[in-house]
Write an enzyme that holds these catalytic residues in place. Structure first.
Site, PDB file in Angstrom:
ATOM      1  N   GLN A  64       0.345 -40.899  44.555  1.00  0.00           N
ATOM      2  CA  GLN A  64      -0.102 -39.684  43.892  1.00  0.00           C
ATOM      3  C   GLN A  64      -1.595 -39.775  43.535  1.00  0.00           C
ATOM      4  O   GLN A  64      -2.271 -38.764  43.382  1.00  0.00           O
ATOM      5  CB  GLN A  64       0.735 -39.452  42.634  1.00  0.00           C
ATOM      6  N   GLU A  84     -32.514 -36.447  45.975  1.00  0.00           N
ATOM      7  CA  GLU A  84     -32.202 -37.559  45.071  1.00  0.00           C
ATOM      8  C   GLU A  84     -30.722 -37.554  44.695  1.00  0.00           C
ATOM      9  O   GLU A  84     -30.054 -38.587  44.686  1.00  0.00           O
ATOM     10  CB  GLU A  84     -33.057 -37.466  43.801  1.00  0.00           C
ATOM     11  N   LYS A  93     -45.318 -31.577  37.882  1.00  0.00           N
ATOM     12  CA  LYS A  93     -44.300 -32.176  38.743  1.00  0.00           C
ATOM     13  C   LYS A  93     -43.479 -31.164  39.522  1.00  0.00           C
ATOM     14  O   LYS A  93     -43.173 -30.094  39.057  1.00  0.00           O
ATOM     15  CB  LYS A  93     -43.329 -33.006  37.883  1.00  0.00           C
ATOM     16  N   SER A 116     -40.495 -30.604  35.772  1.00  0.00           N
ATOM     17  CA  SER A 116     -40.244 -31.504  34.653  1.00  0.00           C
ATOM     18  C   SER A 116     -40.406 -30.713  33.372  1.00  0.00           C
ATOM     19  O   SER A 116     -41.257 -29.820  33.290  1.00  0.00           O
ATOM     20  CB  SER A 116     -41.240 -32.651  34.692  1.00  0.00           C
ATOM     21  N   SER A 168       0.834 -34.393  38.230  1.00  0.00           N
ATOM     22  CA  SER A 168      -0.321 -34.230  39.123  1.00  0.00           C
ATOM     23  C   SER A 168      -0.694 -32.766  39.323  1.00  0.00           C
ATOM     24  O   SER A 168      -1.642 -32.454  40.039  1.00  0.00           O
ATOM     25  CB  SER A 168      -0.024 -34.872  40.491  1.00  0.00           C
ATOM     26  N   HIS A 202     -40.300 -52.043  58.139  1.00  0.00           N
ATOM     27  CA  HIS A 202     -40.576 -52.647  56.822  1.00  0.00           C
ATOM     28  C   HIS A 202     -41.429 -51.724  55.957  1.00  0.00           C
ATOM     29  O   HIS A 202     -42.195 -52.192  55.120  1.00  0.00           O
ATOM     30  CB  HIS A 202     -41.277 -53.999  56.963  1.00  0.00           C
TER      31      HIS A 202
HETATM   32  N1  ARG Z   1       3.331 -35.612  43.237  1.00  0.00           N
HETATM   33  C1  ARG Z   1       3.813 -36.576  44.144  1.00  0.00           C
HETATM   34  C2  ARG Z   1       2.657 -37.186  44.931  1.00  0.00           C
HETATM   35  O1  ARG Z   1       1.612 -36.691  44.861  1.00  0.00           O
HETATM   36  C3  ARG Z   1       4.767 -35.942  45.097  1.00  0.00           C
HETATM   37  C4  ARG Z   1       5.793 -36.885  45.653  1.00  0.00           C
HETATM   38  C5  ARG Z   1       6.691 -37.328  44.595  1.00  0.00           C
HETATM   39  N2  ARG Z   1       7.782 -38.044  45.090  1.00  0.00           N
HETATM   40  C6  ARG Z   1       8.536 -38.809  44.297  1.00  0.00           C
HETATM   41  N3  ARG Z   1       9.517 -39.415  44.819  1.00  0.00           N
HETATM   42  N4  ARG Z   1       8.286 -38.893  43.009  1.00  0.00           N
HETATM   43  O2  ARG Z   1       2.787 -38.172  45.611  1.00  0.00           O
END
Ligand code: ARG
Length: 477
Positions: free
Chosen positions: A336, A304, A297, A291, A37, A170
């Site tokens: 995660q 939008e 335009k 445009s 992550s 409406h």
């Molecule tokens: N990267 C993990 C998360 O975002 C951190 C916690 C990980 N804990 C574990 N027991 N693997 O949740």
């Protein structure tokens, strides 16, 4: 990669994974990428360091960690922070996430003291703490932007307290309202949004640290001390709950979805109002684009897009709810997945509000076009009915009389106020000269002179009341 001969002690410093002593084969590159992550959670690096510093200080205070180790950790983390801020630190997916990357670098810098930092702590309570710290800061920014937007709306409302436009139901002209009144409707929505964010903040601002992996820790820690250091209002009371639930993030996404929903309603109106057919307002050029093929335009791209971005924010809410659904206690890696949607929600809401503060401040109003539109749709028909009721006619009968009058006007292509008195009297004898006072747009507006009504005097009062609520909020924060 490490060799099996490597001594246990050096493992954390040298090996790529923090937990790998009992694993006999490395994970594949794909699994590594799949489970890592760090590419996105490095956004919480500063919060991670802040949390670690508070944790280490508490450990030393409770004599679980020596003063020398604390000093080494403080010095080391200060350097890691600098390396991150200057872009020097090389993030590695071998180290999975922001927590392990920072800890590894700390150990490289200060050795054993760094390895002691994780005493009485787990990544499970660590990550929950980081998210809460990060989110708290986002909430504060969003609240302040909402306050700015409400202030701009109040100022525009003051300026347009008697600018007449058609009010719609409406999307058909219904009754005249003032543009100021219309804007204050949005200010109300954004005020409730502000309150929802502030309410959500209370539940975000509770400290998970100390829950460790799930059951708490055998070390004699002081959780309240950490809470105080980090500015939390209190501690999460149950360790299993602390590491596992993300309801605070879901609440934030729900409150954000409502903000965007309100923004999308305003956006829709801006788009409509900017259409040359309507021409009620003009947005500053910096919020529009041309445009590539049609030179005439000027497109309201910003409203939008804001309308469109509401979709992704709603999506993140559903994703988080689905992520949490049916998760058994306590921490599961599913969690995660909470971050990217959460980050994107906060980014989208912040950017949108920032732009809207500026954009709504620069809206220019075509009061003639608004007035002309209000005159077109028999907007004072209800006023004629009310007039007849005040002269003694039952409302349902009055409604019928006015319907007939409107039909006549449609045939003649004129407004109710254009009908001569004799013609009006043909519909009902009770109608007298004073009817013209209520058939005008101004007469209709001024008649709605009660709290919450659209009379210019009320709009001015409401805008001033809003400005003074904002001033006292700013004073107390
Ligand atoms: N990267 C993990 C998360 O975002 C951190 C916690 C990980 N804990 C574990 N027991 N693997 O949740």
């Amino acid at each position: 990669m490490n060799t099996p001969k490597e001594s246990r002690q050096d493992q954390f410093a040298n090996k790529s994974q923090a937990w790998s002593a009992r694993f006999s084969e490395p994970v594949s590159d794909l699994v590594k990428r799949y489970t890592a992550s760090v590419n996105f959670d490095q956004r919480m690096a500063m919060q991670d360091i802040e949390g670690s510093l508070a944790h280490a200080e508490m450990l030393a205070h409770c004599e679980i960690l020596s003063q020398e180790d604390l000093q080494a950790i403080q010095k080391g983390l200060a350097q890691v922070r600098e390396e991150i801020q200057s872009g020097q630190l090389e993030w590695s997916i071998d180290l999975e996430d922001v927590h392990l990357n920072i800890e590894k670098r700390l150990v490289e810098l200060v050795g054993d003291a760094g390895k002691r930092l994780h005493t009485g702590r787990s990544r499970n309570d660590q990550v929950a703490t980081d998210i809460r710290l990060w989110l708290r800061d986002q909430i504060d920014q969003i609240v302040s932007l909402l306050v700015d937007l409400r202030e701009v709306l109040a100022q525009q409302a003051l300026q347009h307290a008697s600018t007449i436009m058609p009010g719609f139901t409406h999307l058909q002209v219904a009754q005249p309202v003032t543009f100021g009144h219309h804007l204050l409707a949005y200010a109300e929505m954004f005020e409730r949004d502000t309150d929802r964010m502030l309410d959500c903040r209370k539940r975000v601002n509770q400290l998970p640290l100390g829950a460790a992996a799930l059951a708490g820790t055998s070390f004699p820690i002081d959780r309240n001390r950490v809470a105080q250091t980090l500015g939390f209002d209190g501690i999460c009371r149950n360790s299993l709950d602390a590491v596992s639930d993300r309801d605070f993030a879901i609440e934030f996404c729900a409150a954000s979805a409502l903000i965007m929903t309100h923004i999308s309603r305003l956006s829709e109106e801006l788009v409509l109002w900017m259409s040359p057919r309507v021409g009620f307002v003009m947005l500053a050029d910096r919020f529009c684009t041309g445009s590539s093929i049609m030179p005439q335009k000027k497109n309201p791209d910003v409203p939008e897009l804001a309308r469109g971005k509401t979709g992704r924010v709603n999506g993140h809410l559903i994703a988080l709810l689905t992520l949490m659904k049916a998760q058994p206690l306590a921490y599961n890696k599913d969690n995660q997945e909470d971050k990217e949607g959460l980050f994107d929600t906060a980014d989208t809401v912040r950017d949108t509000l920032t732009i809207f503060v500026d954009m709504m401040n620069g809206v220019t109003v075509n009061a003639e076009a608004m007035r002309a539109a209000a005159l077109q749709g028999f907007a004072t028909a209800t006023d004629l009915a009310d007039y007849l009721v005040k002269k003694g006619l039952p409302f349902r009968d009055a409604h019928e009389v006015v319907a007939l009058a409107v039909r006549t006007c449609e045939e003649r292509g004129c407004d109710l106020a254009d009908l001569p008195l004799a013609d009006l009297q043909a519909f009902d004898q009770k109608i007298e000269q004073d009817v013209y006072d209520v058939l005008t747009l101004e007469g209709s507006l001024n008649a709605r002179n009660h709290e919450g009504g659209t009379a210019p005097a009320q709009v001015t009062k409401a805008a001033q009341a809003l400005l003074s609520r904002i001033a006292s909020f700013k004073n107390s924060n």
